[in-house]
Write a protein that holds these residues in place. Structure first.
Motif, PDB file in Angstrom:
ATOM      1  N   ALA F  67       0.826  -1.208   0.000  1.00 52.57           N
ATOM      2  CA  ALA F  67       0.000   0.000   0.000  1.00 52.57           C
ATOM      3  C   ALA F  67       0.862   1.260   0.000  1.00 52.57           C
ATOM      4  O   ALA F  67       1.261   1.749   1.051  1.00 52.57           O
ATOM      5  N   GLY F  93      -3.367  -8.647   5.952  1.00 54.66           N
ATOM      6  CA  GLY F  93      -3.293  -7.200   6.020  1.00 54.66           C
ATOM      7  C   GLY F  93      -1.975  -6.675   6.560  1.00 54.66           C
ATOM      8  O   GLY F  93      -1.754  -5.466   6.589  1.00 54.66           O
ATOM      9  N   LEU F  94      -1.090  -7.579   6.995  1.00 54.91           N
ATOM     10  CA  LEU F  94       0.207  -7.139   7.535  1.00 54.91           C
ATOM     11  C   LEU F  94       1.008  -6.406   6.468  1.00 54.91           C
ATOM     12  O   LEU F  94       1.719  -5.440   6.770  1.00 54.91           O
ATOM     13  N   ASP F  95       0.863  -6.839   5.205  1.00 54.68           N
ATOM     14  CA  ASP F  95       1.574  -6.165   4.110  1.00 54.68           C
ATOM     15  C   ASP F  95       1.131  -4.702   3.993  1.00 54.68           C
ATOM     16  O   ASP F  95       1.963  -3.790   3.960  1.00 54.68           O
ATOM     17  N   LEU F  97      -0.460  -2.860   6.212  1.00 56.30           N
ATOM     18  CA  LEU F  97      -0.175  -2.105   7.436  1.00 56.30           C
ATOM     19  C   LEU F  97       1.273  -1.618   7.452  1.00 56.30           C
ATOM     20  O   LEU F  97       1.548  -0.428   7.647  1.00 56.30           O
ATOM     21  N   LEU F  98       2.213  -2.539   7.221  1.00 54.36           N
ATOM     22  CA  LEU F  98       3.627  -2.153   7.288  1.00 54.36           C
ATOM     23  C   LEU F  98       3.999  -1.204   6.155  1.00 54.36           C
ATOM     24  O   LEU F  98       4.794  -0.284   6.339  1.00 54.36           O
ATOM     25  N   SER F  99       3.419  -1.409   4.967  1.00 53.69           N
ATOM     26  CA  SER F  99       3.704  -0.521   3.825  1.00 53.69           C
ATOM     27  C   SER F  99       3.211   0.894   4.081  1.00 53.69           C
ATOM     28  O   SER F  99       3.731   1.860   3.516  1.00 53.69           O
ATOM     29  N   THR F 100       2.179   1.014   4.896  1.00 58.72           N
ATOM     30  CA  THR F 100       1.604   2.335   5.160  1.00 58.72           C
ATOM     31  C   THR F 100       2.310   3.037   6.318  1.00 58.72           C
ATOM     32  O   THR F 100       2.590   4.232   6.257  1.00 58.72           O
ATOM     33  N   VAL F 101       2.613   2.289   7.369  1.00 59.29           N
ATOM     34  CA  VAL F 101       3.053   2.936   8.620  1.00 59.29           C
ATOM     35  C   VAL F 101       4.555   3.197   8.678  1.00 59.29           C
ATOM     36  O   VAL F 101       4.987   4.177   9.307  1.00 59.29           O
ATOM     37  N   LEU F 114      -6.637  -1.450  10.411  1.00 54.77           N
ATOM     38  CA  LEU F 114      -6.955  -2.107   9.138  1.00 54.77           C
ATOM     39  C   LEU F 114      -8.441  -2.026   8.811  1.00 54.77           C
ATOM     40  O   LEU F 114      -9.293  -2.163   9.689  1.00 54.77           O
TER      41      LEU F 114
END
Lengths: 163, 163, 163, 163, 163, 163, 163, 163
Positions: F67, F93-95, F97-101, F114
């Motif tokens: 993301a 959704g871990l992908d 989340l980490l891509s955003t934060v 999420l």
């Protein structure tokens, strides 16, 4: 024949559906085989050789769980190898992703996203690689991108009307 | 020769130190080789054949990252194969663990704990397997367990004196 | 009786279905028990002893969540113990996998893949271990592998006709 | 004796240091033992019985990796059992945490945070449990909390002076 | 009233169903409230005080996502607080588990397994804690354990007849 | 127009439903667009400029997988950017989340939970930010919180009647 | 005073160093406090009220492990709350990240990246929020971005000379 | 110039050291730039165009955390883009890996292993891609593989002498 696609199990056939459609749309010839690094290793090694002799330029390997198929193909060719990890019933695909991407120094696997998305992108990356020698593919790739952007704009309008 | 140990890199030598000591303590003969599923596949296949001819009964494969070594050995023999995942500089060893353990139906790898602990246990499991045919090993295994329990009791006393 | 299979809950019965079929196909005798490391510890310890007296050579333990069953069996026997982690409704089976595989030095558990695949492979690994003493099993194991490779080739042809 | 603390390895002694200090500060008597669910199971079962006879009311079990110690104690007593997972050299302690907390229905383990923090909190939770019968401990617990809040305020002032 | 159960959302009602049944079976009185650390903090603090005045000895807090409910209760009482993490639609419950268990030094939360299993065990742990003052509960807890072991044995026989 | 909401795919429309309802309830004007950091980058950059010219004060970007949408918006404006990670079919959704934060120093993205919950909170955070200049929103936000707390209390009573 | 920064422990002081430098560089006034959601809850609630009275417009909360500080602040104010998760000695900061970001519907926390990077970005996001009312900050933010891009270009030249 | 290498930060220079050595060894010309998707987006877009005009055939992007660099390059060119995720101080590189690999349908990034290993493999994959047009590279790649296998055999002998 330009591209060889190996899927680790016939249950992965659905995963490559969009990928096959993309290759047909771009008129890039390909071969599709079910073969496993663990359950049919001899067949896998023979297929790599056979397809190299048929002039294949890029290999795509699609597998789940302890996904070794792409790595084992990469160990037996110096052609570019694209790996597509597939999510199985547990561990959310993390097993296949890490098994595909964490290759040791010397033997790269070009790893794509998990599942259908990754398989479609494997087809596109293979075409991008082939486009280095075939400029007609460059034109088609640019048209594909433009169509994609246009579709997004169209969908945006549709949603704005609904909201 | 009873056991073949393949390590995926010479940097894994430290990982198998305790394992080799255990095999020597139990007087079980073994061969140790550095070989890689990806960087020396031909060598790996030849070694599997060679060691089978030397009468090896159990294979131990030690590897990190996209750890395919145990799986690839298991694909080429019907002898029991024990896999030891090794932690590398990133991902805490989860990559090696999942790459080793998540084998497809038909080709099992007996996966151990990560790193030195797992390698030592691979040696012990190999001995437990060999003990099915060699009852002297059963006796030694039971003594090993008793010694281990006695050491824990001794350490407990030591710590109580300190507290 | 050659193999004892302990499942941590009757809900794991479906998980071992393929495993039981494989053992029957290979004509290897086995006993199946529901027992829990935590909810019926006394029963578990008694079963280990009972099955050892019946001549069992390999234990298979199947459990989910904080899967201690394989470890607790391994702590009470020097026979090889195979652990099959089972995915429960949360955490994608990572809990069962880590609880089974991360055994301390001295007490190995031969850990398989998660779920049905792992249970089937536990049966095959048990047969591979028994084959060290029974060469007729070696022949059967090789036939099993050949049949598996042939099936993959057949599936490949089927899919190629569809594409 | 009110509390029994079992540590799975003498290397976990540092982990319980703060916990022991807290118990001494609160003047709650305790016993400390090194014992392992896997490497000294007989000793573990004997210790549970022995400490129950000594009148112990709460068990604390501290272990790493496939941390089964707390679960195995909980399976053999109906006294409250507190589990402290310990981080080992790989997997960041996730193995110990999941092995401790994901207990099956019927046999709870009161799981604490990882490592030294968790061990200190195990001591405090044990004291909170004992305080149900001993109101002098309630007073001390409230003082402990007040002191803690006061320390935070003091540290805040210190840092403001530095900034 | 002996036990207060706080659930973070009315959607968690199903999660505590077995827990309530266990408390009724053991004839332990309890109060059940929906309240949130974030969405109704004032209500939460008032409820803690109210239930302490009603003589509650143990708090159980059930919550998902960034599950702060147990921690916030623990920060406002020195009674034992049991936390039950609940899996929500993403992240497999890892968010709730880590938010509940990784409490800082000084304020313990007795963390249970995820979901319904954890809630049932929270009820049992609460009863185990209360049993320190009420020996009739000890007898009931032992009977519960025996019944549980007997059920496992019965299920084992049923499955053996099916196999 | 106060707020611009970009969703990475029309399939994310359901995710922002509650968010749109909240903005309408608070009478805050907003624009909604489908646009992708990767598939329509030019459109994305143009939209950022266009909406800045329309006087937008806060951007909300909603995307799944790798993301990048929120990050790329944040790189092109100094207005506050709120990112909502969306769970896709794998990796929980871990992908996203980490891509955003995990943004680098210098370019913050205010990351929400999420999915639908996060999108609703993005709307609320945007309103909280706008409330710095518009005190009528402060009043509405406080009423929203009070209504929320009252609903929880009502649900609590309902559940107590059922138990 | 425009911004209140709460850190959960004095050991987090190093984490906010760059953040404080940024606020000073932008000449935005701030207050810094050590306070804990769990260990000094009363102090935390009082500080929220005190800083609101001092006219604070944005709260920043920095905490590790089961990081509830940001969430608890967000539950007591309708001002924007920025959360910075801090990595502790285990679990790689995943505990703090999930505890901070996965807030329930109704109470958003603007979550930043882990550690020092996240703290610096919290300061910048707070300034971006304040810039909605203070256009001089917009100018400074744009200069900050330009300086950052210029530094990257300078570093690129330096590295090219080395290669 | 055949290959453009973009690193997201000058701190990633060490990560690409082996990669640069490989490119020099294979006599493949390349350009190296520090540029960031977020901190210098304009520079990044300009560099993509500039290097395309210089005839670059493959892009390599190296970045950590929310690693968007490879994705953003891939969104602006139809040349093959190789992404190398870099581990930062937290989350073990999982953030960079997922941010790089989980690209949406239409815009592939050929993702490599984490860190130095991945960077070296990015150089090799780029050479493998270029070798489709330059058969002299095929010869060199095969020699590289043979040298690698020979080194493993040599290391194996060395270790056997030590054991």
């Amino acid at each position: 024949m330009k591209i060889a696609i190996f899927i680790g199990s016939d249950s992965d056939h659905g995963v490559v559906k969009d990928a096959l459609a993309i290759l047909k749309e771009f008129k890039v010839s390909f071969g599709l085989e079910v073969t496993s690094a663990h359950r049919s290793p001899a067949r896998t090694f023979k297929l790599i050789k056979d397809y190299e002799e048929k002039g294949v330029e890029v290999f795509i390997a699609v597998a789940g769980k302890a996904a070794h198929l792409a790595g084992i193909v990469a160990a037996h060719t110096v052609k570019p190898v694209i790996g597509v990890p597939v999510e199985s019933s547990s561990l959310d695909g993390l097993d296949a992703l890490l098994s595909t991407v964490q290759m040791p120094k010397g033997v790269p696997v070009a790893t794509m996203a998990l599942g259908k998305t990754g398989a479609a992108n494997a087809a596109l990356l293979a075409i991008q690689i082939l486009s280095l020698k075939d400029s007609s593919l460059v034109t088609k790739l640019k048209e594909y991108r433009e169509k994609m952007a246009a579709q997004i704009e169209a969908k945006s309008k549709k949603i704005q009307q609904k909201s």
